[in-house]
Design a protein around this motif. Structure first.
Motif, PDB file in Angstrom:
ATOM      1  N   TYR A 113      -4.638   7.546 -12.326  1.00  0.00           N
ATOM      2  CA  TYR A 113      -3.738   7.573 -11.176  1.00  0.00           C
ATOM      3  C   TYR A 113      -4.219   6.583 -10.118  1.00  0.00           C
ATOM      4  CZ  TYR A 113      -1.290  11.461 -13.190  1.00  0.00           C
ATOM      5  OH  TYR A 113      -0.525  12.232 -14.031  1.00  0.00           O
ATOM      6  N   ASP A 114      -3.269   5.886  -9.534  1.00  0.00           N
ATOM      7  CA  ASP A 114      -3.594   4.832  -8.587  1.00  0.00           C
ATOM      8  C   ASP A 114      -3.655   5.321  -7.147  1.00  0.00           C
ATOM      9  OD1 ASP A 114      -1.528   3.451 -10.810  1.00  0.00           O
ATOM     10  OD2 ASP A 114      -3.378   2.336 -10.400  1.00  0.00           O
ATOM     11  N   TYR A 115      -2.915   6.327  -6.839  1.00  0.00           N
ATOM     12  CA  TYR A 115      -2.835   6.807  -5.457  1.00  0.00           C
ATOM     13  C   TYR A 115      -3.000   8.319  -5.420  1.00  0.00           C
ATOM     14  CZ  TYR A 115      -0.517   2.276  -5.248  1.00  0.00           C
ATOM     15  OH  TYR A 115      -0.214   0.946  -5.375  1.00  0.00           O
ATOM     16  N   TRP A 116      -3.728   8.758  -4.406  1.00  0.00           N
ATOM     17  CA  TRP A 116      -3.965  10.190  -4.210  1.00  0.00           C
ATOM     18  C   TRP A 116      -3.690  10.561  -2.774  1.00  0.00           C
ATOM     19  CZ3 TRP A 116      -5.476  13.665  -7.995  1.00  0.00           C
ATOM     20  CH2 TRP A 116      -5.828  13.104  -9.233  1.00  0.00           C
ATOM     21  N   GLN A 143       0.849  -1.194   0.000  1.00  0.00           N
ATOM     22  CA  GLN A 143       0.000   0.000   0.000  1.00  0.00           C
ATOM     23  C   GLN A 143       0.882   1.241   0.000  1.00  0.00           C
ATOM     24  OE1 GLN A 143      -3.172  -0.042  -0.336  1.00  0.00           O
ATOM     25  NE2 GLN A 143      -3.726   2.079   0.056  1.00  0.00           N
ATOM     26  N   VAL A 144       0.571   2.180  -0.868  1.00  0.00           N
ATOM     27  CA  VAL A 144       1.324   3.428  -0.969  1.00  0.00           C
ATOM     28  C   VAL A 144       0.501   4.556  -0.374  1.00  0.00           C
ATOM     29  CG1 VAL A 144       2.266   5.124  -2.571  1.00  0.00           C
ATOM     30  CG2 VAL A 144       2.606   2.686  -2.997  1.00  0.00           C
ATOM     31  N   GLN A 145       1.130   5.381   0.405  1.00  0.00           N
ATOM     32  CA  GLN A 145       0.470   6.564   0.955  1.00  0.00           C
ATOM     33  C   GLN A 145       1.195   7.807   0.473  1.00  0.00           C
ATOM     34  OE1 GLN A 145       0.365   5.889   5.237  1.00  0.00           O
ATOM     35  NE2 GLN A 145      -1.810   5.402   5.075  1.00  0.00           N
ATOM     36  N   ALA A 147       5.956  10.079  -0.497  1.00  0.00           N
ATOM     37  CA  ALA A 147       5.335   8.776  -0.702  1.00  0.00           C
ATOM     38  C   ALA A 147       5.970   7.745   0.215  1.00  0.00           C
ATOM     39  CB  ALA A 147       5.487   8.337  -2.143  1.00  0.00           C
ATOM     40  N   GLY A 173       5.610   3.469   1.418  1.00  0.00           N
ATOM     41  CA  GLY A 173       5.019   2.197   1.062  1.00  0.00           C
ATOM     42  C   GLY A 173       6.096   1.173   0.855  1.00  0.00           C
TER      43      GLY A 173
END
Length: 124
Positions: free
Chosen positions: A111-114, A1-3, A24, A26
């Motif tokens: 986009y996958d992460y916000w 999981q990326v934050q 970022a 993760g």
């Protein structure tokens, strides 16, 4: 999981400057593209600037060209947005995003992460 965590927003007078950061975290972070987007009250989210993670090619919305600069620090997994000569119309919530796959540079989709967003308010 990326934050993704944005910081650096705030209140600034017109023609002033702000620098936004997006860090970022993760297990594995290897985006193809990272970008900044903004959403003003009553408006849709809009593209501001993007940067390819490999090669660092950059793209800008016409409204910010010559005033904003996007950059990245691969070692820190961080992308920046230097905003100069700010205008009242730059007031918005600014979001950072990361894409794993190929995305169209000026698009808001894919986009996958916000991040959660950071408020930028420019006063006259």
């Amino acid at each position: 999981q990326v934050q993704l965590v944005e910081s650096g927003g705030g209140l600034v007078q017109a023609v002033g400057s702000l620098r936004l950061s997006c860090a970022a975290s993760g297990r594995t972070f290897s985006p193809s593209t990272m970008g900044w987007f903004r959403q003003a009250p009553g408006k849709e989210r809009a593209f501001v600037a993007t940067i390819r993670w490999s090669g660092a090619r950059t793209y800008y919305a016409d409204s910010v060209k010559g005033r904003f600069t996007i950059s990245r620090d691969n070692a820190k997994n961080t992308v920046y947005l230097q905003m100069n000569s700010l205008k009242v119309e730059d007031t918005a919530v600014y979001y950072c995003a990361a894409a794993r796959g190929t995305v169209v540079a000026a698009s808001t989709t894919g986009y996958d992460y916000w991040g959660q967003g950071t408020q930028v308010t420019v006063s006259s």
